[in-house]
Scaffold this motif. Sequence first.
Motif, PDB file in Angstrom:
ATOM      1  N   ASP A 282      -0.944   9.747  -5.145  1.00  0.00           N
ATOM      2  CA  ASP A 282      -0.185   9.804  -3.886  1.00  0.00           C
ATOM      3  C   ASP A 282      -1.084   9.559  -2.669  1.00  0.00           C
ATOM      4  OD1 ASP A 282       2.182  10.084  -5.206  1.00  0.00           O
ATOM      5  OD2 ASP A 282       2.367  12.251  -4.896  1.00  0.00           O
ATOM      6  N   PRO A 283      -2.226  10.253  -2.579  1.00  0.00           N
ATOM      7  CA  PRO A 283      -3.118   9.950  -1.443  1.00  0.00           C
ATOM      8  C   PRO A 283      -3.660   8.520  -1.462  1.00  0.00           C
ATOM      9  CG  PRO A 283      -3.735  12.040  -2.463  1.00  0.00           C
ATOM     10  CD  PRO A 283      -2.689  11.427  -3.341  1.00  0.00           C
ATOM     11  N   ILE A 284      -3.838   7.921  -2.633  1.00  0.00           N
ATOM     12  CA  ILE A 284      -4.282   6.519  -2.682  1.00  0.00           C
ATOM     13  C   ILE A 284      -3.222   5.637  -2.023  1.00  0.00           C
ATOM     14  CG2 ILE A 284      -4.651   4.525  -4.213  1.00  0.00           C
ATOM     15  CD1 ILE A 284      -6.072   6.393  -6.180  1.00  0.00           C
ATOM     16  N   LYS A 285      -1.960   5.832  -2.437  1.00  0.00           N
ATOM     17  CA  LYS A 285      -0.881   5.005  -1.866  1.00  0.00           C
ATOM     18  C   LYS A 285      -0.738   5.243  -0.359  1.00  0.00           C
ATOM     19  CE  LYS A 285       1.600   5.281  -6.231  1.00  0.00           C
ATOM     20  NZ  LYS A 285       2.654   6.059  -6.912  1.00  0.00           N
ATOM     21  N   GLU A 286      -0.891   6.511   0.041  1.00  0.00           N
ATOM     22  CA  GLU A 286      -0.795   6.891   1.454  1.00  0.00           C
ATOM     23  C   GLU A 286      -1.891   6.187   2.271  1.00  0.00           C
ATOM     24  OE1 GLU A 286      -0.153  11.306   1.837  1.00  0.00           O
ATOM     25  OE2 GLU A 286      -2.066  11.106   2.921  1.00  0.00           O
ATOM     26  N   GLY A 287      -3.132   6.216   1.774  1.00  0.00           N
ATOM     27  CA  GLY A 287      -4.253   5.559   2.468  1.00  0.00           C
ATOM     28  C   GLY A 287      -4.033   4.055   2.549  1.00  0.00           C
ATOM     29  N   TYR A 288      -3.477   3.494   1.488  1.00  0.00           N
ATOM     30  CA  TYR A 288      -3.208   2.052   1.444  1.00  0.00           C
ATOM     31  C   TYR A 288      -2.142   1.692   2.468  1.00  0.00           C
ATOM     32  CZ  TYR A 288      -2.240  -2.527  -0.715  1.00  0.00           C
ATOM     33  OH  TYR A 288      -2.076  -3.871  -0.967  1.00  0.00           O
ATOM     34  N   GLU A 289      -1.040   2.421   2.439  1.00  0.00           N
ATOM     35  CA  GLU A 289       0.069   2.154   3.371  1.00  0.00           C
ATOM     36  C   GLU A 289      -0.394   2.240   4.822  1.00  0.00           C
ATOM     37  OE1 GLU A 289       3.304   1.159   2.957  1.00  0.00           O
ATOM     38  OE2 GLU A 289       2.535   0.739   0.947  1.00  0.00           O
ATOM     39  N   ALA A 290      -1.289   3.186   5.092  1.00  0.00           N
ATOM     40  CA  ALA A 290      -1.744   3.389   6.475  1.00  0.00           C
ATOM     41  C   ALA A 290      -2.646   2.255   6.950  1.00  0.00           C
ATOM     42  CB  ALA A 290      -2.474   4.726   6.602  1.00  0.00           C
ATOM     43  N   HIS A 291      -3.245   1.496   6.030  1.00  0.00           N
ATOM     44  CA  HIS A 291      -4.238   0.496   6.437  1.00  0.00           C
ATOM     45  C   HIS A 291      -3.923  -0.931   6.030  1.00  0.00           C
ATOM     46  CE1 HIS A 291      -6.576   4.220   6.891  1.00  0.00           C
ATOM     47  NE2 HIS A 291      -7.126   3.565   7.885  1.00  0.00           N
ATOM     48  N   ILE A 292      -2.900  -1.129   5.230  1.00  0.00           N
ATOM     49  CA  ILE A 292      -2.648  -2.478   4.724  1.00  0.00           C
ATOM     50  C   ILE A 292      -2.092  -3.387   5.827  1.00  0.00           C
ATOM     51  CG2 ILE A 292      -0.298  -1.975   3.895  1.00  0.00           C
ATOM     52  CD1 ILE A 292      -2.917  -4.252   2.181  1.00  0.00           C
ATOM     53  N   MET A 293      -2.500  -4.660   5.813  1.00  0.00           N
ATOM     54  CA  MET A 293      -1.932  -5.640   6.749  1.00  0.00           C
ATOM     55  C   MET A 293      -0.448  -5.816   6.465  1.00  0.00           C
ATOM     56  SD  MET A 293      -4.407  -8.937   7.053  1.00  0.00           S
ATOM     57  CE  MET A 293      -3.427  -9.764   8.339  1.00  0.00           C
ATOM     58  N   GLU A 294       0.332  -6.022   7.503  1.00  0.00           N
ATOM     59  CA  GLU A 294       1.778  -6.232   7.353  1.00  0.00           C
ATOM     60  C   GLU A 294       2.108  -7.268   6.275  1.00  0.00           C
ATOM     61  OE1 GLU A 294       3.091  -3.454   8.822  1.00  0.00           O
ATOM     62  OE2 GLU A 294       4.755  -4.622   8.021  1.00  0.00           O
ATOM     63  N   LEU A 295       1.346  -8.366   6.300  1.00  0.00           N
ATOM     64  CA  LEU A 295       1.525  -9.489   5.380  1.00  0.00           C
ATOM     65  C   LEU A 295       1.556  -9.052   3.910  1.00  0.00           C
ATOM     66  CD1 LEU A 295       1.545 -12.596   5.619  1.00  0.00           C
ATOM     67  CD2 LEU A 295      -0.949 -12.555   5.500  1.00  0.00           C
ATOM     68  N   PHE A 296       0.809  -8.004   3.568  1.00  0.00           N
ATOM     69  CA  PHE A 296       0.674  -7.583   2.173  1.00  0.00           C
ATOM     70  C   PHE A 296       1.488  -6.326   1.846  1.00  0.00           C
ATOM     71  CE2 PHE A 296      -3.561  -9.563   3.110  1.00  0.00           C
ATOM     72  CZ  PHE A 296      -3.369 -10.701   2.344  1.00  0.00           C
ATOM     73  N   ARG A 297       2.105  -5.728   2.867  1.00  0.00           N
ATOM     74  CA  ARG A 297       2.761  -4.438   2.660  1.00  0.00           C
ATOM     75  C   ARG A 297       3.816  -4.499   1.562  1.00  0.00           C
ATOM     76  NH1 ARG A 297       2.583   0.009   5.589  1.00  0.00           N
ATOM     77  NH2 ARG A 297       1.785  -1.057   7.427  1.00  0.00           N
ATOM     78  N   GLY A 298       3.751  -3.509   0.676  1.00  0.00           N
ATOM     79  CA  GLY A 298       4.769  -3.369  -0.354  1.00  0.00           C
ATOM     80  C   GLY A 298       4.622  -4.333  -1.519  1.00  0.00           C
ATOM     81  N   LYS A 299       3.591  -5.179  -1.512  1.00  0.00           N
ATOM     82  CA  LYS A 299       3.471  -6.176  -2.571  1.00  0.00           C
ATOM     83  C   LYS A 299       2.746  -5.661  -3.823  1.00  0.00           C
ATOM     84  CE  LYS A 299       3.769 -10.316   0.365  1.00  0.00           C
ATOM     85  NZ  LYS A 299       3.042 -11.443   0.978  1.00  0.00           N
ATOM     86  N   ALA A 300       1.681  -4.876  -3.630  1.00  0.00           N
ATOM     87  CA  ALA A 300       0.862  -4.480  -4.787  1.00  0.00           C
ATOM     88  C   ALA A 300       1.361  -3.181  -5.424  1.00  0.00           C
ATOM     89  CB  ALA A 300      -0.597  -4.318  -4.361  1.00  0.00           C
ATOM     90  N   LYS A 301       1.318  -3.154  -6.771  1.00  0.00           N
ATOM     91  CA  LYS A 301       1.634  -1.930  -7.503  1.00  0.00           C
ATOM     92  C   LYS A 301       0.371  -1.083  -7.664  1.00  0.00           C
ATOM     93  CE  LYS A 301       5.119  -4.081 -10.515  1.00  0.00           C
ATOM     94  NZ  LYS A 301       4.698  -5.458 -10.864  1.00  0.00           N
ATOM     95  N   PHE A 302       0.561   0.228  -7.788  1.00  0.00           N
ATOM     96  CA  PHE A 302      -0.549   1.129  -8.086  1.00  0.00           C
ATOM     97  C   PHE A 302      -0.285   1.762  -9.442  1.00  0.00           C
ATOM     98  CE2 PHE A 302      -3.208   1.193  -4.364  1.00  0.00           C
ATOM     99  CZ  PHE A 302      -2.422   0.470  -3.481  1.00  0.00           C
TER     100      PHE A 302
END
Lengths: 324, 324
Positions: A282-302
């Motif tokens: 959960d914290p990994i996904k949270e850190g990713y969501e907070a920093h990912i570029m808009e262009l890539f948001r929601g594309k990668a699975k964890f």
Amino acid sequence: MNTQSQLKPYVIGLDLGGTNSVFGIVDSRGDIKATTAIKTQGYATAEAYTEAAVAALQVIIDEVGGIEKIKAMGIGAPNANYYSGTIEHATNIAWGKGIVPLARLFSEALGIPVAMTNDANAAAIGEMIYGVARGMKNFIMITLGTGVGSGIVINGKIVYGSDGFAGGLGHVTMVREDGRLCGCGRTGCLEAYCSATGVARTAREMLSKTNEPSLLRELDAEAITSYDVSVAAGKGDEMAKRIFKFTGNMLGEACADFATFCSPEAFVFFGGLTKAGDLIMDPIKEGYEAHIMELFRGKAKFLISGLEGSSAAVLGASAVGWDI
Amino acid sequence: MNTQSQLKPYVIGLDLGGTNSVFGIVDSRGDIKATTAIKTQGYATAEAYTEAAVAALQVIIDEVGGIEKIKAMGIGAPNANYYSGTIEHATNIAWGKGIVPLARLFSEALGIPVAMTNDANAAAIGEMIYGVARGMKNFIMITLGTGVGSGIVINGKIVYGSDGFAGGLGHVTMVREDGRLCGCGRTGCLEAYCSATGVARTAREMLSKTNEPSLLRELDAEAITSYDVSVAAGKGDEMAKRIFKFTGNMLGEACADFATFCSPEAFVFFGGLTKAGDLIMDPIKEGYEAHIMELFRGKAKFLISGLEGSSAAVLGASAVGWDI
């Protein structure tokens, strides 16, 4: 299946870790037909290690019908160079200093071709062929063990780079000022924070900086492990949960940078820390969501590795053998 | 050369920049036979832009013997998606908002196949085929213009990732606390510091924070450009030299992280800032040396693009056309 693989239906896979060396004899469907293991340490030379390994291997080789049945061997090992078949400056292994031609030693002892790759790359190959990354052409495997390792798959192939050592994402710099000293001699590396030992260091830092009550205070601070932190977090300990939050957030932030590099379909996590499940994911996904570029948001699975124990590493190592 | 390329010996390359669109008709040896250009901006729609482009192109197409002589067209453009042939959310181009099927528009207007790639990827392909990266299988192209772009070549191929947008290294996070706002909406990106506009921002920051004398004080601070800084540095101005040192050091530090990813043979720099020569290249190498892992030390070359002006981009774009 062609005649060649009918005559020689197996490969040997070796997951060479800092503590244990696990061998498997694997068929082309990824079924592990026989396994054995020896300790990695306690040998003065690579030759002595190879001799002990081959003695243990001989038993399971005989079980499957002899060396004639075996096409090749694949090794996954720390600091392994795919291009040269050597282990280079593996500081955690007594006989691994300098440049050790381990693929050649095994090849000469067994009389079959031997290929070698980095342990995290072997895990990535295992996931790609047999695990949660089946069918993916672009993903990053991140191994969270004593260190932080990575295997990067682009267009269905492991990235080896110009010298065979690409994919060392544990050593990207996450803290540029007053960063922790890393095993590589530099400071602020991802590995210094997000490995199992990094988690224990975070625990000791938090314990020493505050008087906040925590189950972790019942333990000898110097001996705390990431497993202790995960047990405490599982019991609802606030500090332990915060340690995982800190660790996961940093991993997620690092993954956001990795996405700008190769825009993977997935990040696949492997190793002891993933046992903590949502506490770390959960914290990994949270850190990713907070920093990912808009262009890539929601594309990668964890994802967490779908292969149990050292299976991914043994299967991945064996797959390197099929490719010879 | 086969019959097909004898009948159709040329491709069109288009370097589509934020300001100018430069077209070249190129033969298989990389000789640019004819060129033309139009302004990129000033059109309400992508259709209007395409119409103006095709009108300009027609003149040089006629020069080389007509459209029958042309095999295909390749486009290098900001925010271009190689997989779909679309420009996506190109905020710097008035007609580039949303998802624009530019490859299809040109293909329909000209009656030839059209492929498109990101501008930095096109420059990387140009260097690989015709420039300083000839013969290299693993290198990173870094374009230092209004933004910081990158094209990553692994095993001789551009890295496109799962969605076509890989290789956006201008948006790795270099400053994690109180970082500058970047055009992408996030903070602390490499681009916010090391692009031409980033250099101008650094100049304004240094000017406002001290009273140190500098040639740059003779200029209107708000209008300072990276070119002004390079002129001042060339005259020995200490502050201007420090601005390049800061910029180059950060680029070098970023490259040290990139090396852990794909261990390239070389980093190739392209764009306006490279005109500063050693003023920027020396600090880049210095920052890299200070942060590179021992394992990679001394392995990567630091090169400046060997192709003049927009040739690399036009040639790279044209090469995408050959590959159709």
